[in-house]
Write an enzyme that holds these catalytic residues in place. Sequence first.
Site, short mmCIF file in Angstrom:
data_model
loop_
_atom_site.label_atom_id
_atom_site.label_comp_id
_atom_site.label_asym_id
_atom_site.label_seq_id
_atom_site.Cartn_x
_atom_site.Cartn_y
_atom_site.Cartn_z
N TRP A 21 6.18 -6.70 5.38
CA TRP A 21 6.51 -5.82 6.51
C TRP A 21 5.80 -6.33 7.77
O TRP A 21 6.41 -6.47 8.84
CB TRP A 21 6.09 -4.39 6.18
CG TRP A 21 6.36 -3.37 7.25
CD1 TRP A 21 7.21 -3.48 8.31
CD2 TRP A 21 5.76 -2.08 7.35
NE1 TRP A 21 7.17 -2.32 9.08
CE2 TRP A 21 6.29 -1.45 8.51
CE3 TRP A 21 4.82 -1.38 6.57
CZ2 TRP A 21 5.91 -0.16 8.91
CZ3 TRP A 21 4.45 -0.10 6.96
CH2 TRP A 21 5.00 0.51 8.12
N ASP A 51 7.52 -9.21 -1.51
CA ASP A 51 8.32 -8.02 -1.22
C ASP A 51 8.72 -8.02 0.24
O ASP A 51 7.91 -8.27 1.13
CB ASP A 51 7.50 -6.76 -1.52
CG ASP A 51 8.32 -5.49 -1.25
OD1 ASP A 51 9.13 -5.13 -2.12
OD2 ASP A 51 8.15 -4.90 -0.17
N TYR A 56 12.93 -5.51 8.11
CA TYR A 56 11.67 -6.05 8.62
C TYR A 56 11.99 -7.13 9.66
O TYR A 56 12.33 -8.25 9.33
CB TYR A 56 10.83 -6.64 7.50
CG TYR A 56 10.31 -5.64 6.50
CD1 TYR A 56 10.35 -4.28 6.73
CD2 TYR A 56 9.73 -6.08 5.30
CE1 TYR A 56 9.86 -3.37 5.81
CE2 TYR A 56 9.23 -5.17 4.38
CZ TYR A 56 9.30 -3.82 4.63
OH TYR A 56 8.81 -2.93 3.70
N HIS A 121 15.69 1.83 0.05
CA HIS A 121 14.54 1.79 0.96
C HIS A 121 14.20 3.19 1.47
O HIS A 121 14.62 3.60 2.56
CB HIS A 121 14.83 0.85 2.11
CG HIS A 121 13.60 0.42 2.86
ND1 HIS A 121 13.64 -0.55 3.83
CD2 HIS A 121 12.31 0.81 2.77
CE1 HIS A 121 12.42 -0.73 4.31
NE2 HIS A 121 11.60 0.10 3.70
N SER A 152 12.31 2.47 -3.61
CA SER A 152 11.05 2.63 -2.89
C SER A 152 11.04 4.06 -2.39
O SER A 152 12.00 4.49 -1.73
CB SER A 152 10.97 1.65 -1.72
OG SER A 152 9.75 1.77 -1.03
#
Length: 327
Positions: A21, A51, A56, A121, A152
């Site tokens: 991220w 990940d 992002y 997400h 997630s």
Amino acid sequence: MDERPLGTTGASVTEIGLGTWELGSDWGDVDEGKAREAIHAALDSGIDFLDTADVYGDGRSERLIREVLAERDEDPFVATKAGRRLDPHTAEGYNEANLRGFIHDSRERLDVDSLDLVQLHCPPTDVYYQPAVFDALADFRDEGLIDHYGVSVERVEEALKAIEYPGVETVQIIFNPFRQRPRERFFEAAAARNVGVIVRVPLASGLLTGTLSADTEFPENDHRNFNREGEAFDVGETFAGIPFERGLEAVDELESIVPEGQSMAQFALRWILDHDAVTTVIPGSSSPEHIRDNVAAAALPRLSADRHATVREIYDEHVREHVHQRW
């Protein structure tokens, strides 16, 4: 580094992975050269779990992973995420057509035929009550577009609902000394179903590095500046949801029990890894030095029962009221 089985995927991954991220967006400016150096450093340190997510940096993180891997021989397990591109981000948007489009784009950016792992997400809670969403993910797997799928989540209850779907093989969740509820409500259920547990935000957005203070200033485009009250996304993603000043007080107390020779970050990561339900922890960093420091935590001995008890006491005193029932 030791590896742990990633649920029923058949893969085993390193106990410390890399979250990207920070290399994509929302953490201030990170130039692409520095971001590539970070990914190289992770692979050089033995990390084999990366990940990322399609949002992002509007795909930047996925693209950088592709570019670095093209220069190397390693074949790490790459997990990405889908869903946050929806605007508005609603449960209705989590449909077969939209998800198929997101998966197609991620495959192109990562330059793979099939994605290792796709995670929803942090979708709205209603998505977990829509079997058609998970049927679509199963179809994508059967078509060879993805190898595995998971979720997630923001909340423990979402994680518990998600693993009722037999195809969900992994859950990514926030867990650290400032977010302890998953071990009470989720870990036993995950272990019983052999679900892989990926821990994100393990250092509470830098609070648990011990390097922040009340005088620390964050860039305007850093979520630790613009999302302290949840203005942009769930506030639990920023400092794990604990008010910054209260978090600093808790860190001061935690530092008194960090074993000699360990950094505060290593202590926090070791605390997480002491929970056997955890598969891998994905701290993010653009600093090769910090990445190597994080990896070293996996080789440290387990913390004593007394230290674990003290972490619980500090949590109860400083943190529980702010986060425990919320997430």
